[in-house]
Design a protein around this motif. Structure first.
Motif, short mmCIF file in Angstrom:
data_model
loop_
_atom_site.label_atom_id
_atom_site.label_comp_id
_atom_site.label_asym_id
_atom_site.label_seq_id
_atom_site.Cartn_x
_atom_site.Cartn_y
_atom_site.Cartn_z
N LEU A 257 0.84 -1.19 0.00
CA LEU A 257 0.00 0.00 0.00
C LEU A 257 0.88 1.24 0.00
O LEU A 257 1.78 1.38 0.82
CB LEU A 257 -0.91 0.00 1.23
CG LEU A 257 -1.92 1.14 1.32
CD1 LEU A 257 -2.94 1.05 0.20
CD2 LEU A 257 -2.62 1.12 2.68
N THR A 258 0.63 2.16 -0.95
CA THR A 258 1.37 3.41 -1.03
C THR A 258 0.41 4.56 -1.22
O THR A 258 -0.81 4.36 -1.33
CB THR A 258 2.36 3.39 -2.22
OG1 THR A 258 1.59 3.38 -3.44
CG2 THR A 258 3.25 2.15 -2.18
N ASP A 259 0.95 5.77 -1.28
CA ASP A 259 0.10 6.93 -1.53
C ASP A 259 -0.53 6.84 -2.92
O ASP A 259 -1.65 7.32 -3.14
CB ASP A 259 0.88 8.23 -1.36
CG ASP A 259 2.19 8.25 -2.14
OD1 ASP A 259 2.56 7.22 -2.74
OD2 ASP A 259 2.86 9.30 -2.12
N LYS A 260 0.16 6.21 -3.87
CA LYS A 260 -0.39 6.08 -5.22
C LYS A 260 -1.67 5.24 -5.21
O LYS A 260 -2.56 5.46 -6.03
CB LYS A 260 0.65 5.44 -6.16
CG LYS A 260 1.93 6.25 -6.32
CD LYS A 260 2.74 5.81 -7.52
CE LYS A 260 3.10 4.34 -7.48
NZ LYS A 260 4.04 4.03 -6.37
N SER A 261 -1.75 4.29 -4.28
CA SER A 261 -2.96 3.47 -4.17
C SER A 261 -4.17 4.34 -3.83
O SER A 261 -5.26 4.16 -4.39
CB SER A 261 -2.76 2.40 -3.10
OG SER A 261 -1.62 1.63 -3.36
N ASP A 262 -3.98 5.28 -2.92
CA ASP A 262 -5.06 6.21 -2.57
C ASP A 262 -5.44 7.09 -3.75
O ASP A 262 -6.61 7.40 -3.96
CB ASP A 262 -4.64 7.09 -1.39
CG ASP A 262 -4.66 6.36 -0.06
OD1 ASP A 262 -5.20 5.24 0.00
OD2 ASP A 262 -4.13 6.91 0.92
N VAL A 263 -4.43 7.52 -4.52
CA VAL A 263 -4.69 8.39 -5.66
C VAL A 263 -5.51 7.66 -6.71
O VAL A 263 -6.43 8.23 -7.30
CB VAL A 263 -3.37 8.92 -6.26
CG1 VAL A 263 -3.63 9.70 -7.54
CG2 VAL A 263 -2.66 9.82 -5.24
N TYR A 264 -5.18 6.39 -6.96
CA TYR A 264 -5.96 5.60 -7.92
C TYR A 264 -7.43 5.54 -7.47
O TYR A 264 -8.35 5.78 -8.26
CB TYR A 264 -5.40 4.18 -8.04
CG TYR A 264 -6.16 3.33 -9.04
CD1 TYR A 264 -5.72 3.22 -10.36
CD2 TYR A 264 -7.31 2.65 -8.66
CE1 TYR A 264 -6.42 2.45 -11.28
CE2 TYR A 264 -8.02 1.88 -9.57
CZ TYR A 264 -7.58 1.79 -10.88
OH TYR A 264 -8.28 1.04 -11.79
N SER A 265 -7.64 5.22 -6.20
CA SER A 265 -9.01 5.12 -5.67
C SER A 265 -9.74 6.45 -5.76
O SER A 265 -10.94 6.50 -6.06
CB SER A 265 -8.97 4.63 -4.22
OG SER A 265 -8.33 3.38 -4.11
N PHE A 266 -9.01 7.54 -5.52
CA PHE A 266 -9.60 8.87 -5.65
C PHE A 266 -10.04 9.12 -7.09
O PHE A 266 -11.08 9.73 -7.34
CB PHE A 266 -8.60 9.94 -5.21
CG PHE A 266 -9.06 11.35 -5.46
CD1 PHE A 266 -10.04 11.92 -4.67
CD2 PHE A 266 -8.53 12.10 -6.50
CE1 PHE A 266 -10.48 13.22 -4.90
CE2 PHE A 266 -8.96 13.39 -6.75
CZ PHE A 266 -9.94 13.95 -5.95
N GLY A 267 -9.26 8.61 -8.05
CA GLY A 267 -9.65 8.74 -9.45
C GLY A 267 -10.98 8.06 -9.74
O GLY A 267 -11.80 8.58 -10.52
N VAL A 268 -11.22 6.93 -9.09
CA VAL A 268 -12.51 6.23 -9.27
C VAL A 268 -13.65 7.07 -8.67
O VAL A 268 -14.73 7.15 -9.24
CB VAL A 268 -12.46 4.83 -8.63
CG1 VAL A 268 -13.81 4.12 -8.80
CG2 VAL A 268 -11.35 3.98 -9.24
N VAL A 269 -13.38 7.70 -7.53
CA VAL A 269 -14.39 8.59 -6.93
C VAL A 269 -14.72 9.75 -7.88
O VAL A 269 -15.88 10.14 -8.03
CB VAL A 269 -13.92 9.13 -5.57
CG1 VAL A 269 -14.90 10.18 -5.03
CG2 VAL A 269 -13.77 7.99 -4.57
N LEU A 270 -13.69 10.29 -8.54
CA LEU A 270 -13.92 11.34 -9.54
C LEU A 270 -14.87 10.85 -10.63
O LEU A 270 -15.77 11.58 -11.08
CB LEU A 270 -12.61 11.79 -10.17
CG LEU A 270 -11.72 12.76 -9.39
CD1 LEU A 270 -10.46 13.07 -10.19
CD2 LEU A 270 -12.46 14.04 -9.05
N LEU A 271 -14.70 9.59 -11.06
CA LEU A 271 -15.59 9.03 -12.08
C LEU A 271 -17.02 8.94 -11.57
O LEU A 271 -17.97 9.22 -12.32
CB LEU A 271 -15.11 7.63 -12.49
CG LEU A 271 -13.73 7.53 -13.15
CD1 LEU A 271 -13.51 6.11 -13.68
CD2 LEU A 271 -13.59 8.54 -14.29
#
Length: 350
Positions: A257-271
């Motif tokens: 788990l890294t900060d990039k994992s959170d960013v990916y998930s945030f991208g899904v929230v944007l969708l």
């Protein structure tokens, strides 16, 4: 006749003795059970780092964190009455409760990683010191149980997930409101990644973990899957946690788990905010079930507007919508080098 009376009295006396012995035995049983229960509570309390928390609270009068007893939590939720359930999640059930005359949200967790039990108290110390207007405040915990219970501030307007996917008939979420929610959620994640000490990786960013207050201001919640950033070069490896549809493919492959994992998930929230569509649609054809995959496909074909929610499709906003779609695309990039750029993009936007 006298012999009959004597025998009767003897029987009565014997019966009374048996009853007395039963009462004494029951009393001893109750005392032993209470003692065993007390020992068990103390065991759990020590196991979860309760003494560390107590010392911190005693040494710092301004430390805004409370260790609640099991009895207090049970009374505050009417013994976890189902009428007080606010929601269910992968890590547990959240109840509305009242503790010290304050309405709170109490999370009754399902499991806790064995390797993290001893570190729980230390992690609570760090999480309790998070002070950001867009992050739900942890007020305390209960450690007298096998799996610790967390006490949060109560946020009245429910989750972003419910707001998006269960809109009341006739209700409408404007583009401006959606973008404000996205912006404030990104600020919260950027704070966790860069300003918290040590940095914190949320681990389960999704619309159901973004709460909305009375003014529809976003509050990131639920740190059940969170970890503290490693302090050495050896990355903490764990069983993959999170929610289907939001999980970073890189995280699923590496278990890191890294900060990039959170960013990916945030991208899904944007969708979700752009489309109002579910992240996984099991009724759709196989190739269209994943919202992120479908989105990336239509972006390649320059047909992004086909997915955008009709409520926000206005000519004046097209340029802004396209910009948000491009940001979501950056967040969803999967290779390491591209992932680094998506992290930078998110932090810059925040």
């Amino acid at each position: 006749m006298r012999e009959c009376h004597l025998n009767g009295a003897l029987l009565i006396g014997t019966g009374a003795s048996i009853v007395a012995l039963l009462f004494i035995g029951f009393g001893i049983y109750v005392v032993l059970e209470r003692r065993n229960l007390s020992k068990l509570k103390q065991k759990y309390f020590q196991q979860h780092g309760g003494w560390i928390l107590l010392e911190k609270i005693k040494s710092n009068q301004g430390f805004g964190f409370t260790i609640f007893t099991k009895q207090q939590v049970e009374q505050g939720t009417s013994n976890f009455d189902s009428a007080n359930i606010l929601g269910h999640g992968g890590h547990g059930t959240v109840y509305r409760g009242t503790l010290r005359d304050q309405t709170v949200a109490i999370k009754k967790c399902k499991i806790v990683d064995e390797s993290r039990k001893k570190e729980f108290g230390k992690e609570m110390l760090i999480l309790s010191q998070i002070n950001h207007k867009n992050i739900v405040k942890i007020l305390g915990c209960c450690l007298e149980v096998e799996v610790p219970m967390l006490v949060y501030e109560f946020i009245p307007n429910g989750t972003l997930y419910d707001t998006i996917h269960y809109k009341m008939q006739g209700s409408r979420i404007s583009l401006a409101t959606r973008l404000r929610i996205a912006h404030k959620s990104a600020e919260a994640l950027a704070y966790l990644h860069t300003s918290a000490s040590p940095p914190i990786f949320h681990g389960d960013v999704k619309s159901a973990n973004i709460l909305l207050d009375q003014n529809y201001m976003a509050k990131v919640s639920d740190f059940g899957a969170s970890i503290l950033a490693p302090t050495d070069e050896v990355q903490f490896v764990t069983i993959v946690q999170g929610t289907c549809g939001y999980l970073d493919p890189e995280y699923m492959q590496s278990c890191q788990l890294t900060d990039k994992s959170d960013v990916y998930s945030f991208g899904v929230v944007l969708l979700e905010l752009l489309t109002s569509k579910p992240v996984i649609d099991f009724d759709a054809p196989k190739e269209e079930r994943s919202l992120s995959s479908r989105f990336l496909s239509v972006m390649e074909e320059n047909k992004m507007l086909e997915l955008v929610d009709d409520e926000i499709k206005h000519e004046d906003d097209m340029e802004l919508i396209r910009a948000v779609a491009e940001l979501a695309k950056e967040c969803l990039r999967m290779t390491y080098d591209e992932g680094s750029s998506r992290r930078a993009s998110s932090n810059h936007q925040a």
